[in-house]
Design a protein around this motif. Structure first.
Motif, PDB file in Angstrom:
ATOM      1  N   ALA A 106      28.763  10.264   2.218  1.00 34.02           N
ATOM      2  CA  ALA A 106      27.629  10.427   3.416  1.00 34.02           C
ATOM      3  C   ALA A 106      27.182   9.000   3.713  1.00 34.02           C
ATOM      4  O   ALA A 106      26.801   8.157   2.776  1.00 34.02           O
ATOM      5  CB  ALA A 106      26.414  11.124   2.951  1.00 34.02           C
ATOM      6  N   SER A 107      26.878   8.820   4.914  1.00 34.00           N
ATOM      7  CA  SER A 107      26.136   7.534   5.091  1.00 34.00           C
ATOM      8  C   SER A 107      25.002   7.868   5.722  1.00 34.00           C
ATOM      9  O   SER A 107      24.882   8.425   6.950  1.00 34.00           O
ATOM     10  CB  SER A 107      27.110   6.708   6.198  1.00 34.00           C
ATOM     11  N   ILE A 108      23.908   7.169   5.091  1.00 35.44           N
ATOM     12  CA  ILE A 108      22.628   7.854   5.684  1.00 35.44           C
ATOM     13  C   ILE A 108      21.721   6.515   6.007  1.00 35.44           C
ATOM     14  O   ILE A 108      21.988   5.640   5.120  1.00 35.44           O
ATOM     15  CB  ILE A 108      21.858   8.575   4.231  1.00 35.44           C
ATOM     16  N   ALA A 109      21.022   6.701   6.729  1.00 29.39           N
ATOM     17  CA  ALA A 109      20.161   5.267   7.208  1.00 29.39           C
ATOM     18  C   ALA A 109      19.267   5.199   6.119  1.00 29.39           C
ATOM     19  O   ALA A 109      18.387   6.011   5.557  1.00 29.39           O
ATOM     20  CB  ALA A 109      19.318   5.539   8.457  1.00 29.39           C
ATOM     21  N   PRO A 110      19.011   3.893   5.792  1.00 29.67           N
ATOM     22  CA  PRO A 110      18.189   3.448   4.608  1.00 29.67           C
ATOM     23  C   PRO A 110      16.649   3.558   5.046  1.00 29.67           C
ATOM     24  O   PRO A 110      16.345   3.406   6.231  1.00 29.67           O
ATOM     25  CB  PRO A 110      18.579   2.056   4.264  1.00 29.67           C
ATOM     26  N   VAL A 111      15.849   3.768   4.032  1.00 31.31           N
ATOM     27  CA  VAL A 111      14.296   3.816   4.134  1.00 31.31           C
ATOM     28  C   VAL A 111      13.585   2.705   3.439  1.00 31.31           C
ATOM     29  O   VAL A 111      12.380   2.693   3.412  1.00 31.31           O
ATOM     30  CB  VAL A 111      13.676   5.148   4.051  1.00 31.31           C
ATOM     31  N   GLU A 112      14.348   2.110   2.643  1.00 31.71           N
ATOM     32  CA  GLU A 112      13.727   1.355   1.517  1.00 31.71           C
ATOM     33  C   GLU A 112      13.221   0.007   1.856  1.00 31.71           C
ATOM     34  O   GLU A 112      12.366  -0.834   1.553  1.00 31.71           O
ATOM     35  CB  GLU A 112      14.756   0.982   0.245  1.00 31.71           C
ATOM     36  N   HIS A 113      13.392  -0.331   3.207  1.00 31.57           N
ATOM     37  CA  HIS A 113      12.840  -1.606   3.866  1.00 31.57           C
ATOM     38  C   HIS A 113      11.255  -1.326   4.420  1.00 31.57           C
ATOM     39  O   HIS A 113      10.830  -2.212   5.017  1.00 31.57           O
ATOM     40  CB  HIS A 113      13.858  -2.389   4.719  1.00 31.57           C
ATOM     41  N   TYR A 114      10.983  -0.132   4.288  1.00 33.49           N
ATOM     42  CA  TYR A 114       9.594   0.091   5.002  1.00 33.49           C
ATOM     43  C   TYR A 114       8.595  -0.970   4.360  1.00 33.49           C
ATOM     44  O   TYR A 114       7.732  -1.495   5.245  1.00 33.49           O
ATOM     45  CB  TYR A 114       9.221   1.629   4.585  1.00 33.49           C
ATOM     46  N   PRO A 115       8.240  -0.872   3.135  1.00 33.43           N
ATOM     47  CA  PRO A 115       7.091  -1.978   2.916  1.00 33.43           C
ATOM     48  C   PRO A 115       7.472  -3.356   3.397  1.00 33.43           C
ATOM     49  O   PRO A 115       6.405  -4.220   3.604  1.00 33.43           O
ATOM     50  CB  PRO A 115       7.402  -2.069   1.127  1.00 33.43           C
ATOM     51  N   GLU A 116       8.626  -3.781   3.397  1.00 32.66           N
ATOM     52  CA  GLU A 116       8.851  -5.291   3.950  1.00 32.66           C
ATOM     53  C   GLU A 116       8.475  -5.232   5.499  1.00 32.66           C
ATOM     54  O   GLU A 116       7.687  -6.131   5.791  1.00 32.66           O
ATOM     55  CB  GLU A 116      10.466  -5.460   3.605  1.00 32.66           C
ATOM     56  N   GLN A 117       8.828  -4.096   6.268  1.00 29.51           N
ATOM     57  CA  GLN A 117       8.309  -3.967   7.671  1.00 29.51           C
ATOM     58  C   GLN A 117       7.154  -3.960   7.902  1.00 29.51           C
ATOM     59  O   GLN A 117       6.035  -4.650   8.734  1.00 29.51           O
ATOM     60  CB  GLN A 117       9.052  -2.641   8.142  1.00 29.51           C
ATOM     61  N   LEU A 118       6.205  -3.302   6.893  1.00 30.50           N
ATOM     62  CA  LEU A 118       4.754  -3.245   6.830  1.00 30.50           C
ATOM     63  C   LEU A 118       4.004  -4.401   6.825  1.00 30.50           C
ATOM     64  O   LEU A 118       3.073  -4.718   7.480  1.00 30.50           O
ATOM     65  CB  LEU A 118       4.391  -2.055   5.991  1.00 30.50           C
ATOM     66  N   LEU A 119       4.431  -5.136   5.523  1.00 30.39           N
ATOM     67  CA  LEU A 119       3.905  -6.523   5.484  1.00 30.39           C
ATOM     68  C   LEU A 119       4.174  -7.364   6.648  1.00 30.39           C
ATOM     69  O   LEU A 119       3.194  -8.124   6.976  1.00 30.39           O
ATOM     70  CB  LEU A 119       4.521  -6.977   4.376  1.00 30.39           C
ATOM     71  N   LYS A 120       5.257  -7.324   7.198  1.00 29.46           N
ATOM     72  CA  LYS A 120       5.624  -8.087   8.428  1.00 29.46           C
ATOM     73  C   LYS A 120       4.552  -7.734   9.384  1.00 29.46           C
ATOM     74  O   LYS A 120       3.848  -8.808  10.084  1.00 29.46           O
ATOM     75  CB  LYS A 120       6.843  -7.916   8.632  1.00 29.46           C
ATOM     76  N   THR A 121       4.546  -6.496   9.787  1.00 35.06           N
ATOM     77  CA  THR A 121       3.536  -5.912  10.902  1.00 35.06           C
ATOM     78  C   THR A 121       2.097  -6.435  10.589  1.00 35.06           C
ATOM     79  O   THR A 121       1.416  -7.055  11.606  1.00 35.06           O
ATOM     80  CB  THR A 121       3.334  -4.639  10.859  1.00 35.06           C
ATOM     81  N   LEU A 122       1.759  -6.378   9.277  1.00 31.66           N
ATOM     82  CA  LEU A 122       0.325  -6.778   9.137  1.00 31.66           C
ATOM     83  C   LEU A 122       0.142  -8.475   9.260  1.00 31.66           C
ATOM     84  O   LEU A 122      -1.045  -9.158   9.886  1.00 31.66           O
ATOM     85  CB  LEU A 122      -0.107  -6.582   7.494  1.00 31.66           C
ATOM     86  N   VAL A 123       1.074  -9.362   8.833  1.00 35.09           N
ATOM     87  CA  VAL A 123       0.903 -10.627   9.087  1.00 35.09           C
ATOM     88  C   VAL A 123       1.148 -11.141  10.384  1.00 35.09           C
ATOM     89  O   VAL A 123       0.260 -11.772  10.947  1.00 35.09           O
ATOM     90  CB  VAL A 123       2.083 -11.217   8.073  1.00 35.09           C
ATOM     91  N   GLN A 124       1.873 -10.301  11.472  1.00 40.01           N
ATOM     92  CA  GLN A 124       2.281 -10.733  12.755  1.00 40.01           C
ATOM     93  C   GLN A 124       0.920 -10.400  13.272  1.00 40.01           C
ATOM     94  O   GLN A 124       0.694 -11.113  14.588  1.00 40.01           O
ATOM     95  CB  GLN A 124       3.319  -9.967  13.412  1.00 40.01           C
ATOM     96  N   THR A 125      -0.021  -9.319  13.095  1.00 41.36           N
ATOM     97  CA  THR A 125      -1.108  -9.128  13.844  1.00 41.36           C
ATOM     98  C   THR A 125      -2.452  -9.800  13.064  1.00 41.36           C
ATOM     99  O   THR A 125      -3.553  -9.583  13.657  1.00 41.36           O
ATOM    100  CB  THR A 125      -1.315  -7.631  13.684  1.00 41.36           C
ATOM    101  N   ALA A 126      -2.294 -10.783  12.280  1.00 43.41           N
ATOM    102  CA  ALA A 126      -3.253 -11.418  11.802  1.00 43.41           C
ATOM    103  C   ALA A 126      -4.089 -12.185  12.905  1.00 43.41           C
ATOM    104  O   ALA A 126      -3.710 -12.606  13.898  1.00 43.41           O
ATOM    105  CB  ALA A 126      -3.130 -12.427  10.731  1.00 43.41           C
ATOM    106  N   PRO A 127      -5.398 -12.608  12.487  1.00 43.40           N
ATOM    107  CA  PRO A 127      -6.000 -13.318  13.547  1.00 43.40           C
ATOM    108  C   PRO A 127      -4.993 -14.594  13.626  1.00 43.40           C
ATOM    109  O   PRO A 127      -4.851 -15.300  12.819  1.00 43.40           O
ATOM    110  CB  PRO A 127      -7.425 -13.913  12.833  1.00 43.40           C
ATOM    111  N   GLN A 128      -5.345 -15.249  15.002  1.00 46.51           N
ATOM    112  CA  GLN A 128      -4.552 -16.658  15.227  1.00 46.51           C
ATOM    113  C   GLN A 128      -5.106 -17.758  14.415  1.00 46.51           C
ATOM    114  O   GLN A 128      -4.284 -18.566  14.132  1.00 46.51           O
ATOM    115  CB  GLN A 128      -4.909 -16.888  16.717  1.00 46.51           C
ATOM    116  N   THR A 129      -6.106 -17.532  13.956  1.00 42.59           N
ATOM    117  CA  THR A 129      -6.732 -18.879  13.163  1.00 42.59           C
ATOM    118  C   THR A 129      -6.107 -18.901  11.810  1.00 42.59           C
ATOM    119  O   THR A 129      -6.388 -19.718  11.159  1.00 42.59           O
ATOM    120  CB  THR A 129      -8.323 -18.708  13.074  1.00 42.59           C
TER     121      THR A 129
END
Lengths: 478, 336
Positions: A191-214
């Motif tokens: 079976a070829s199943i879409a992976p989910v293991e990269h969620y924490p990496e994506q979440l961290l990226k999201t948090l960093v991308q929305t940090a204050p500009q400063t």
């Protein structure tokens, strides 16, 4: 193993109306196992969960404060073509809801021209006047969303709830996948199943991308209410996976105009707070005065743009169950598009005509409070007693703004191990959506299953379990 | 690292070590008692919990004392309570522990719970259960060594473990003192040798002792457990290693005095280097042990105020008069 399986009249996610498996490969791999095998695997899975301490707390549960997360080994599959449609629908919905939040806390166009009733929004308990005039970095209000989807008898997928505040459950998506690989490796073969293991990496990226500009190299933390919270396992799991500090309210303090954490070597600045506590408890100087979970002065720093809160305070107004009824209009209003994912038809008790309808059809509707989650306060009309229906009617008359009615859906089923057989049990699906520079949808999501026969209440606090969810990349639905 | 996290990992390890040592206490007493008159009261006296015991039990019977030390949830120093607190602390800081470290602590707790479920059988013959407790503790220590970065968290864990161990080794010595006191004439008898051997065995020290001293003599046993530099359960070893970890945390050379806590460490270390076993026996073993335990408690308090104490912070906002509750930081701590 699937031979004796009897559908119960609902849409079944694995076996179609003429008894043919929708995913032949998956079905034939499941068929290579017998019940003795499966019972052993199920036990192995439960043992594993206990040893790893993968638990959740149930308020008011007397048997210790933790329960092992109930897990069922038969996966729930989704064809990738259908998933693509769901993914686009969710992206569209999240984009529109963030524009809506930007608008209602800003110029209020949508209220001024009457597309959404002004009163309905401004009287919502979750509307936060303190957020008026504030715009979070990049206009992102809902960094993390866990939308609840259900499939009705007709096979169509509906959005049931938006969950824009502190949705939980994603850790179980990751743990369920891990567990499946350990206990039923043969089912994965071919079976070829879409992976989910990269969620924490994506979440961290999201948090960093929305940090204050400063913030130069932003420091993110996860703010948890503590170990007695029902989702504490998830809080520590995500903090560990992302490698960020897990903090409690008293670990943080406002000093020199910034939020700082107390360390063994003094104070250290914090730029992004992934907070898993409700708005009400965030800051005793701004919201509930008696909160010991939050940080005094936090909101002032937030409004000065010196710390990001994910999700932003005030998002609750967009997942109010009465506002929910307007989401298709909201999508049309901001994006000029029709909603890709339909809403469940909803009667708003605040509208007199719709209220009358609800009151006279209580025996066939699901009635929900507009501002509760976790399945608390629900009335299931068809199965409730007359006394329960009367009490609900009185509550609706007393405060119609607090209630909505929806037709009773028949949630789809998935074969589930109960006793020594496979029987249909009703499920929903909670995909997780991240919004930073762009919108990411984790393939699949959390499939929650109501373990009691005939029950449609899938909440873990009320006897629900979960299943691994497979977005099938190479197996066509028939 | 966060002060609260440092505090939790320090206590997590103290509780693991405490559980192991309670198991050792009971084990040595079990061995000493067999073939003689069982004496269980000294065990309760040596742990300093006699008041609590009298309140709930009264008679110092084997069963009462074992139940109190192994499974009584009202006794904050019972093996069950220690396992529970260790796990509670670990759960609070789970995100900084390695996955296998958390799992080994969780398993420790589940095993103790399991013993509790069959408590009647365990109280009849506790040996196997006590072995399991010791082995579980060693597993936690091994997993900590092998999977946790040897950084600040590891050093706090180590300081907690070593101070607890030093305190408990001294108490095990004290048990022997209490038991022998009424029968000073036994000194040097066969029975005496059996008892001192049991004591060494209970601290896993018998082989190491034999290699150093050969014959079993009370004074040499005490010297070994108090003053040995290399044996990992000896008082001196524990103090020296804990001091090394503390200086890793502060980033200062060992022995340099920069704060009350570094000063206390230096003083205790000097005392253990300069004292001879004859000094100790002249002063009285029991009196020496009492003094040592006071010093360890003093170190504990200094460590608390230097690293864990979350004093209210003067905020820039004048209107703020919120004092942060410290109760949430100390709610899982008890000291014996």
């Amino acid at each position: 193993m699937l031979e004796g399986y009897q559908r119960n009249g609902a849409f079944d996610e694995l076996i179609d109306g003429s008894g043919v498996p929708r995913y032949r490969g998956l079905a034939s791999r499941l068929n290579t196992l017998n019940f003795t095998d499966l019972a052993v695997r199920q036990k192995t899975a439960e043992e594993h969960l206990r040893e790893k301490g993968i638990t959740f707390a149930v308020y008011g549960h007397s048997d210790g404060t933790e329960k092992v997360w109930p897990f069922d080994v038969v996966p729930r599959a989704i064809p990738s073509a259908e998933w693509n449609q769901v993914e686009r629908g969710l992206q569209q919905r999240i984009r529109a809801l963030n524009l809506f939040l930007d608008d209602v806390y800003g110029p209020k166009h949508i209220l001024n021209d009457g597309t959404v009733p002004r009163e309905l929004v401004l009287t919502a308990k979750t509307y936060r006047p303190v957020c008026e005039g504030f715009r979070p970095p990049k206009g992102v209000w809902t960094h993390i969303t866990g939308t609840d989807l259900v499939r009705d008898k007709d096979g169509a997928i509906y959005v049931l709830e938006d969950n824009l505040r502190c949705p939980s459950g994603v850790s179980y998506v990751l743990e369920n996948r891990e567990l499946m690989k350990r206990v039923l490796p043969e089912v994965f073969l071919g079976a070829s199943i879409a992976p989910v293991e990269h969620y924490p990496e994506q979440l961290l990226k999201t948090l960093v991308q929305t940090a204050p500009q400063t913030a130069d190299r932003p420091t993110a933390v996860l703010l948890s209410p503590g170990i007695y919270n029902s989702a504490y396992f998830e809080h520590s799991f995500l903090a560990q996976q992302m490698g960020i500090e897990l903090v409690f309210g008293p670990d943080l303090v406002v000093a020199d105009g910034y939020v700082q954490m107390r360390t063994t070597t003094g104070l250290q600045r914090v730029d992004v707070i992934y907070r898993r506590i409700d708005d009400d408890f965030l800051d005793p100087k701004c919201f509930r005065e008696d909160s010991v979970l939050g940080v005094p002065g936090l909101m002032e720093v937030y409004k000065a743009g010196r710390v990001t809160l994910a999700n932003a305070p005030g998002t609750g107004v967009a997942d109010d169950k009465a506002v929910y009824a307007y989401v298709p209009k909201i999508i049309k209003y901001y994006l000029g598009e029709d909603a890709i994912l339909p809403n469940v038809p909803t009667y708003i008790c605040d509208e007199p005509a719709e209220c009358d309808y609800v009151l006279s059809h209580l025996h066939e509707l699901v009635v929900k409070p507009t501002n509760e989650s976790g399945g608390y306060g629900l009335l299931m009309g068809p199965t409730a007693s007359q006394a329960e229906r009367d009490a609900c009617a009185a509550a609706i008359r007393a405060n119609p703004r607090n209630w909505i009615g929806q037709p009773m859906l028949t949630l789809s089923t998935v074969p589930t191990v109960i006793g020594d057989g496979l029987v249909p049990r009703h499920v929903d699906l909670r995909p997780f959506i991240l919004y930073g520079d762009d919108i990411f949808v984790l393939p699949g999501g959390l499939t929650r299953v109501a373990l009691r026969e005939g029950s449609m209440i899938v909440n873990s606090s009320q006897g629900g379990g979960s299943k691994d969810t497979w977005v099938m990349l190479n197996e066509l639905a028939t | 690292m966060l002060s609260r996290v440092a505090n939790c990992i320090y206590w997590m390890n103290r509780y693991i070590e405490r559980a192991e040592n309670v198991a050792r206490f009971v084990d040595v007493n079990q061995s000493i008692s067999l073939g003689g008159t069982p004496q269980w009261a000294p065990l309760v006296y040596a742990s300093g919990d006699e008041e609590l015991f009298s309140k709930h039990y009264g008679e110092f019977s084997t069963e009462n004392v074992l139940r109190f030390l192994l499974f009584d949830e009202q006794n904050p120093n019972s093996i069950l309570s220690c396992a529970k607190y260790a796990r509670e602390n670990a759960r609070t800081i789970r995100e900084i522990l390695s996955v296998s470290l958390w799992e080994s602590i969780n398993r420790f707790y589940l095993r103790v719970r399991d013993g509790m479920a069959h408590s009647d059988a365990v109280l009849q013959n506790p040996h196997q259960f006590l072995e399991r407790v010791k082995r579980s503790s060693h597993q936690v220590i091994g997993v900590t060594e092998a999977t946790l970065s040897h950084g600040e968290a590891w050093h706090f864990a180590r300081v907690g473990q070593l101070l607890e161990r030093a305190d408990k080794t001294s108490r095990i010595l004290d048990v022997k003192y209490f038991i022998l006191l009424p029968a000073a004439s036994h000194v040097g008898s066969t029975l005496d040798v059996v008892q001192w051997s049991a004591l060494l065995e209970s601290t896993s020290a018998l082989h190491a002792y034999r290699k150093t001293f050969g014959r079993i003599e009370p004074k040499s046993v005490a010297q070994f457990l108090i003053l040995d530099r290399n044996f990992p359960r000896a008082l001196r070893f524990c103090v020296v290693q804990a001091q090394a970890s503390l200086h890793e945390i502060t980033g200062t050379p060992i022995g340099e005095i920069t704060s009350p806590v570094t000063e206390r460490f230096a003083a205790l270390r000097t005392q253990l280097r300069q004292t001879t076993i004859n000094d100790i026996f002249n002063q009285g073993l029991h009196e020496f042990i009492d003094g040592f335990q006071d010093s360890v408690n003093g170190l504990g308090s200094e460590i608390f105020s230097a690293f864990f104490d979350t004093k209210p912070i003067e905020t820039t906002d004048v209107a703020s008069d919120q004092k942060i509750s410290e109760s949430s930081f100390s709610q899982t701590q008890t000291q014996s």
